[in-house]
Design a protein around this motif. Structure first.
Motif, PDB file in Angstrom:
ATOM      1  N   GLY A  44      24.988   3.817  31.630  1.00  0.00           N
ATOM      2  CA  GLY A  44      24.466   4.200  32.938  1.00  0.00           C
ATOM      3  C   GLY A  44      24.571   5.680  33.202  1.00  0.00           C
ATOM      4  O   GLY A  44      24.745   6.487  32.298  1.00  0.00           O
ATOM      5  N   ARG A  45      24.475   6.003  34.481  1.00  0.00           N
ATOM      6  CA  ARG A  45      24.526   7.405  34.828  1.00  0.00           C
ATOM      7  C   ARG A  45      25.983   7.826  34.890  1.00  0.00           C
ATOM      8  O   ARG A  45      26.705   7.473  35.809  1.00  0.00           O
ATOM      9  CB  ARG A  45      23.856   7.579  36.177  1.00  0.00           C
ATOM     10  N   LEU A  46      26.378   8.608  33.916  1.00  0.00           N
ATOM     11  CA  LEU A  46      27.780   8.996  33.827  1.00  0.00           C
ATOM     12  C   LEU A  46      28.237   9.778  35.033  1.00  0.00           C
ATOM     13  O   LEU A  46      27.529  10.653  35.532  1.00  0.00           O
ATOM     14  CB  LEU A  46      27.988   9.901  32.612  1.00  0.00           C
ATOM     15  N   PHE A  47      29.433   9.480  35.482  1.00  0.00           N
ATOM     16  CA  PHE A  47      30.018  10.296  36.523  1.00  0.00           C
ATOM     17  C   PHE A  47      31.095  11.137  35.875  1.00  0.00           C
ATOM     18  O   PHE A  47      32.105  10.622  35.409  1.00  0.00           O
ATOM     19  CB  PHE A  47      30.620   9.434  37.635  1.00  0.00           C
ATOM     20  N   LEU A  48      30.859  12.438  35.807  1.00  0.00           N
ATOM     21  CA  LEU A  48      31.835  13.309  35.164  1.00  0.00           C
ATOM     22  C   LEU A  48      32.329  14.344  36.151  1.00  0.00           C
ATOM     23  O   LEU A  48      31.555  14.950  36.881  1.00  0.00           O
ATOM     24  CB  LEU A  48      31.182  14.043  33.979  1.00  0.00           C
ATOM     25  N   ILE A  49      33.617  14.522  36.146  1.00  0.00           N
ATOM     26  CA  ILE A  49      34.194  15.558  37.008  1.00  0.00           C
ATOM     27  C   ILE A  49      34.151  16.868  36.241  1.00  0.00           C
ATOM     28  O   ILE A  49      34.456  16.913  35.048  1.00  0.00           O
ATOM     29  CB  ILE A  49      35.647  15.195  37.366  1.00  0.00           C
ATOM     30  N   SER A  50      33.775  17.938  36.933  1.00  0.00           N
ATOM     31  CA  SER A  50      33.763  19.246  36.266  1.00  0.00           C
ATOM     32  C   SER A  50      35.007  20.011  36.636  1.00  0.00           C
ATOM     33  O   SER A  50      35.432  20.004  37.789  1.00  0.00           O
ATOM     34  CB  SER A  50      32.560  20.072  36.722  1.00  0.00           C
ATOM     35  N   GLU A  75      37.412  23.701  36.424  1.00  0.00           N
ATOM     36  CA  GLU A  75      37.247  25.152  36.343  1.00  0.00           C
ATOM     37  C   GLU A  75      38.470  25.756  35.695  1.00  0.00           C
ATOM     38  O   GLU A  75      39.576  25.260  35.848  1.00  0.00           O
ATOM     39  CB  GLU A  75      37.117  25.725  37.761  1.00  0.00           C
ATOM     40  N   THR A 124      39.532   6.956  30.679  1.00  0.00           N
ATOM     41  CA  THR A 124      39.935   5.621  31.120  1.00  0.00           C
ATOM     42  C   THR A 124      41.160   5.217  30.330  1.00  0.00           C
ATOM     43  O   THR A 124      41.347   5.640  29.189  1.00  0.00           O
ATOM     44  CB  THR A 124      38.852   4.557  30.870  1.00  0.00           C
ATOM     45  N   CYS A 166      37.800   8.767  26.222  1.00  0.00           N
ATOM     46  CA  CYS A 166      36.885   9.651  26.934  1.00  0.00           C
ATOM     47  C   CYS A 166      35.812   8.814  27.617  1.00  0.00           C
ATOM     48  O   CYS A 166      35.224   7.930  27.015  1.00  0.00           O
ATOM     49  CB  CYS A 166      36.230  10.609  25.931  1.00  0.00           C
ATOM     50  N   VAL A 167      35.552   9.134  28.874  1.00  0.00           N
ATOM     51  CA  VAL A 167      34.566   8.382  29.653  1.00  0.00           C
ATOM     52  C   VAL A 167      33.155   8.640  29.133  1.00  0.00           C
ATOM     53  O   VAL A 167      32.276   7.802  29.219  1.00  0.00           O
ATOM     54  CB  VAL A 167      34.731   8.802  31.143  1.00  0.00           C
ATOM     55  N   GLY A 168      32.949   9.809  28.540  1.00  0.00           N
ATOM     56  CA  GLY A 168      31.602  10.147  28.093  1.00  0.00           C
ATOM     57  C   GLY A 168      31.200   9.452  26.822  1.00  0.00           C
ATOM     58  O   GLY A 168      30.106   8.907  26.711  1.00  0.00           O
ATOM     59  N   CYS A 169      32.078   9.428  25.826  1.00  0.00           N
ATOM     60  CA  CYS A 169      31.680   8.843  24.548  1.00  0.00           C
ATOM     61  C   CYS A 169      32.552   7.673  24.139  1.00  0.00           C
ATOM     62  O   CYS A 169      32.250   6.987  23.176  1.00  0.00           O
ATOM     63  CB  CYS A 169      31.708   9.921  23.462  1.00  0.00           C
ATOM     64  N   GLY A 170      33.620   7.453  24.855  1.00  0.00           N
ATOM     65  CA  GLY A 170      34.455   6.298  24.539  1.00  0.00           C
ATOM     66  C   GLY A 170      35.444   6.532  23.418  1.00  0.00           C
ATOM     67  O   GLY A 170      36.213   5.635  23.070  1.00  0.00           O
TER      68      GLY A 170
END
Lengths: 102, 610
Positions: free
Chosen positions: A2-8, A10, A51, A72-76
Motif C-alpha cells: 500500500g501507500r507507505l507511511f514513512l517518517i522523515s 532531520e 516494526t 524496516c517498514v519500507g522493505c521488510g
C-alpha cells in the motif's frame, strides 16, 4: 504494498541499506560499541519506520536478554533488534533501546 | 367529627366549624369547590380549601354552615393533597400510572380524533369524566360568550394560583371587550375597560391604553387578529389552566412521541430513517442494519487502490490507484455501481481525489506530481496544476468550487484559482511527504499537519490558529460531515476523535485495527454519522460505534491491506473499501435485510432500495 507511511528525520540520518528509509539520527546514539552477526552495530534510544517482531530469549555475549527483531517498514528487511528486558542488573540500561546493524 | 363521603355529586352535608382556627386560616367558601376528602387524623381543620370567593363569616364563634359539596375526584386534585385521601388507583405493571389520569388522557385523545360517541361512552363507563362539571360549564360559557357568568364559574373551579386566575380573567375580559367593540357598543366597551379590566391590575395597561385611544379618536380599527374566534380563546385558556383541570391538547400523542424518542436514542445500531419506528414493538435495531455483506467487487483497477470517496450527494464514487489512474463510478438506483469514466493522464500513482462542492468536478493528485481537474460528466481533463521543480501531494476545494489548494513537497500549501493562477502560498508549516490537508465546507478552516504529532487549524478569516496535539505521530485525518469533528489516525494503531468546534477536545478513541507500515484511512458514516469505519493491514474493514467506541464489526473479504474506506453520505447502508488486492468492495445489508427494506420501505427510508 500500500501507500507507505514513512517518517522523515532531520540531521545526521541512518537509513535502511536496502530502501533508504530513515531509521534513526546520530543524536540518539547511546553507544557505538555493539556487535552483531555481521559486524558492528550501534545502540540507539529510539528508531522510526520499523516494526517489532515477537519477543524471544536470546543468549548474547553480555548475558541472557529478552529481545525482538525489528524490520524496516519500507522493505521488510531485518535491521536490528530491540531490548525488552535484561536479566542482569548491569545490562538493565539497554531496556527499551534499539540496536541497528551497521 | 369524621364524615365519610362517597364520590357522588350533590351531597348535602352539615359541617361544623371549630373556633378561631378555621376563620383565620381559611374562611369557608360557600360554594361548590371540590374537596378531596374530609378528614385527616386529628383536626377538623385539615380540609382542602381553595381560595374562597367570599368570606362567610369572620367572627370567632363556632359556625355552622351549610355547604353543598360537590365531591369530584378530578377537581379535587387542586387542593392540598391529604394524607388520608382515598387511595388512588394505579395501573400498569410498575404501578406508577394513575388510572384517573390515564383514562382522562385517553378520553381527551378520543375527542381530538373526532370520536365523540366513544369519548362519551368512555366517560360514562369509567365513571371518570374528562372535565369536572364546573369546567364543563366554564367551557360552555366561554363558547357561548357568557363572559360574566364564565368569570364567576372560573372562580369556582378551584385555582390556587392567583396569577393564573388573573391572566385567565384578563383574557376573557379582553375577548369580551373586543366583541363588544365589534358590535360598536363603545360605551359599554369603555365601561368594561375601566371597571373590570383595570381592577385586575395586571401590568398590561400598555396594550389596553392604545385601543382606548383609538376609540377616543373615533376610530376603532381593531384588526380581526385581535378578535379571536371563541374556540381559539378556549384553546389559549386551556393552555393557561393547570393540566389537571384541563388535560392539555394532544397529551397522549406527546407521551407516545416521547417514548419513541427514548427508544430511538437508546438504539445502538440505529442506521435507518425515522419512518421505520413502530408502536407495536420497542425499537431496537440489530447489527443487521450495518452494511456487513459484500454486495459488489469492482475490479477495474490494475494495481493497488489507495483512495476512494463518495460524492457529496452519494450518486458517484471516485477511486484512485497505484496504476496511475482514477475512476468515477456511478451509483445506480438499485444500489449497483457501474464504471462511468476512467481518468487517465497522471504519470505517477494517484494519491487522492476531491469532489467539488457541487459534485460536477473532481480533483486528482498524482504522487509528488501534479493536480488535475476533471469534469465528472464528460470525463475530460479540464486543467493540470503544477509547480515547477516541486511535487504536489494533496488537493482540495475552496470557496464553493472557485479555488483549489494543494500540499507541496517543499512543505508549503499552494492556492490557485480555476485558471491556474497562483493566489497564495503558505509557508512555515512543517509537513511530511504524506501530509493531509482538509478544508471545512464553509471554507473557513484549513486543517493541515504542522508537526509529526501536531495538527494545525487556521481560521482564514480571523487568522486564529489552533493546535491539536497528540502524543504519537499522526498518519492521516478526516473531517466529519458537519465539520465539527476530526478523526485522527495515529501511528500506534489508535484512532482519535476530536471535537474541533471550539477548543479542540479529545472525545473518543477507537482501537482494534492493524497498522504498522502503511497509510490507512478512516471515515465517519451511517445515519447521522453514528459510526466510524477504517481500513486495516489485516485486510478487514473495521466498524466502531462512534459514541461508545465499541468495535462492532471486522469484515473479512479483501486479500490485501484495506487502505481507505468511504461511507455513502446519502445511503447509510452502503460502504466502500479500497484495497491492495486491486479491488474495491461495496458493502451493504444482507439479501434478507435488503428484501425487508423493500417491503417496509415507503420511499422515505432511503432512495436507492433494491
Amino acid at each position: 504494498m500500500g501507500r507507505l507511511f514513512l517518517i522523515s528525520l532531520e540531521g545526521k540520518i541512518y537509513s535502511c541499506k536496502h530502501c533508504q528509509a530513515h531509521l534513526a539520527v546520530s543524536d540518539d546514539i547511546v553507544s557505538k560499541a555493539f556487535h552483531c552477526k555481521h559486524g558492528r552495530a550501534y545502540l540507539f534510544n529510539k528508531a522510526v519506520n520499523v516494526t517489532v517482531g515477537i519477543k524471544e530469549e536470546r543468549l548474547m555475549i553480555t548475558g541472557m536478554h529478552t529481545v525482538s527483531d525489528i524490520f524496516c517498514v519500507g522493505c521488510g528487511s531485518i535491521v536490528g533488534w530491540k531490548y525488552d528486558a535484561a536479566h542482569e542488573k548491569a545490562q538493565k540500561y539497554k531496556e527499551g533501546k534499539i540496536v541497528l546493524e551497521r | 367529627m369524621p364524615l365519610s363521603l362517597a364520590p357522588r355529586e350533590g351531597l348535602l352535608f352539615e359541617i361544623w366549624g371549630f373556633g378561631a382556627g378555621i376563620e383565620s386560616q381559611s374562611p369557608i367558601a360557600a360554594w361548590g369547590r371540590p374537596i378531596l376528602s374530609v378528614w385527616s387524623s386529628e383536626s377538623a381543620l385539615d380540609w382542602g380549601f381553595s381560595r374562597p370567593t367570599s368570606a362567610i363569616s369572620e367572627d370567632n364563634e363556632p359556625v355552622r354552615k351549610l355547604i353543598k359539596l360537590f365531591i369530584d375526584p378530578l377537581g379535587g386534585l387542586m387542593a392540598r393533597p391529604l394524607p388520608s385521601q382515598g387511595r388512588e388507583e394505579m395501573i400498569g405493571p410498575k404501578g406508577v400510572i394513575k388510572k384517573i389520569e390515564f383514562v382522562r388522557t385517553i378520553t381527551k385523545a378520543l375527542y381530538s380524533l373526532g370520536y365523540e360517541r366513544t369519548g362519551a361512552v368512555l366517560e360514562e363507563e369509567s365513571g371518570i369524566s374528562l372535565y369536572s362539571s364546573m369546567v364543563d360549564l366554564f367551557r360552555k360559557q366561554v363558547l357561548d360568550g357568557n363572559w360574566d357568568e364564565s368569570l364567576i364559574t372560573l372562580h369556582k373551579i378551584g385555582l390556587d394560583d392567583e396569577n393564573i386566575l388573573k391572566s385567565v380573567s384578563f383574557l376573557i375580559l379582553e375577548q369580551k371587550f373586543f366583541e363588544i367593540l365589534e358590535k360598536n357598543r363603545i360605551m359599554e366597551a369603555l365601561e368594561t375597560l375601566r371597571s373590570e379590566i383595570t381592577t385586575l391590575s395586571i401590568n398590561k395597561s400598555g396594550c389596553i391604553v392604545s385601543p382606548s385611544q383609538r376609540i377616543l379618536l373615533g376610530f376603532a380599527n381593531v384588526g380581526t387578529e385581535t378578535l379571536k374566534p371563541r374556540m381559539k380563546l378556549l384553546e389559549e385558556l386551556q393552555k393557561m389552566l393547570p393540566p389537571s383541570i384541563m388535560v392539555p391538547e394532544r397529551r397522549l400523542e406527546h407521551l407516545v412521541e416521547q417514548a419513541l424518542g427514548v427508544q430511538r436514542e437508546a438504539c445502538y445500531f440505529h442506521n435507518s430513517h425515522e419512518s421505520c419506528l413502530s408502536l407495536y414493538t420497542d425499537h431496537q435495531c440489530g447489527k443487521d442494519q450495518l452494511p456487513s455483506h459484500t454486495t459488489q467487487v469492482l475490479q477495474e483497477h490494475h494495481d493497488e487502490v489507495w483512495f476512494l470517496q463518495f460524492s457529496n450527494e452519494g450518486k458517484y464514487l471516485a477511486s484512485s490507484s497505484n496504476d496511475k489512474s482514477a475512476i468515477i463510478w456511478e451509483v445506480c438506483e438499485d444500489g449497483e455501481l457501474t464504471l462511468k469514466h476512467k481518468l487517465i493522464g497522471h504519470k505517477k500513482s494517484v494519491l487522492m481525489v476531491a469532489w467539488s462542492p457541487d459534485d460536477g468536478q473532481l480533483l486528482t493528485c498524482g504522487m509528488e506530481e501534479a493536480v488535475r481537474r476533471w469534469d465528472v460528466h464528460s470525463g475530460e481533463c479540464l486543467y493540470v496544476y503544477e509547480k515547477t521543480g516541486l511535487g504536489l501531494i494533496s488537493c482540495g476545494w475552496l470557496l464553493h468550487g472557485k479555488q483549489l489548494f494543494s500540499g507541496v513537497t517543499d512543505k508549503t500549501i499552494c492556492f490557485w484559482d480555476l485558471d491556474g493562477k497562483e493566489l497564495d502560498s503558505w509557508k512555515g508549516q512543517r509537513t511530511s511527504k504524506t501530509s493531509d490537508v482538509a478544508v471545512t465546507k464553509d471554507g473557513r478552516q484549513i486543517i493541515s499537519m504542522c508537526q509529526e504529532t501536531v495538527i494545525l487549524l487556521v481560521d482564514r478569516e480571523t487568522k486564529i490558529q489552533t493546535l491539536i496535539e497528540e502524543e504519537q505521530t499522526i498518519t492521516s485525518f478526516s473531517l466529519s460531515g458537519d465539520d465539527n469533528f476530526l478523526l485522527v489516525n495515529l501511528i500506534n494503531q489508535e484512532i482519535h476523535l476530536w471535537n474541533i468546534r471550539n477548543d479542540p477536545k479529545l472525545v473518543g478513541t477507537y482501537k482494534g485495527h492493524k497498522r504498522s507500515r502503511f497509510l490507512i484511512r478512516s471515515c465517519f458514516g451511517g445515519l447521522e454519522q453514528a459510526f466510524i469505519a477504517s481500513g486495516s493491514e489485516d485486510s478487514q474493514v473495521y466498524i466502531w460505534h462512534r459514541s461508545t467506541g465499541d468495535l462492532l464489526e471486522a469484515l473479512p473479504g479483501h486479500s490485501g491491506t484495506v487502505n481507505c474506506v468511504s461511507w455513502n453520505p446519502s445511503n447509510p447502508h452502503m460502504l466502500a473499501s479500497a484495497s491492495d488486492d486491486h479491488t474495491i468492495r461495496i458493502w451493504g445489508l444482507s439479501k434478507v435485510n435488503r428484501k425487508r427494506k423493500e417491503t417496509y420501505g415507503n420511499g422515505a427510508c432511503n432512495g436507492s432500495s433494491k
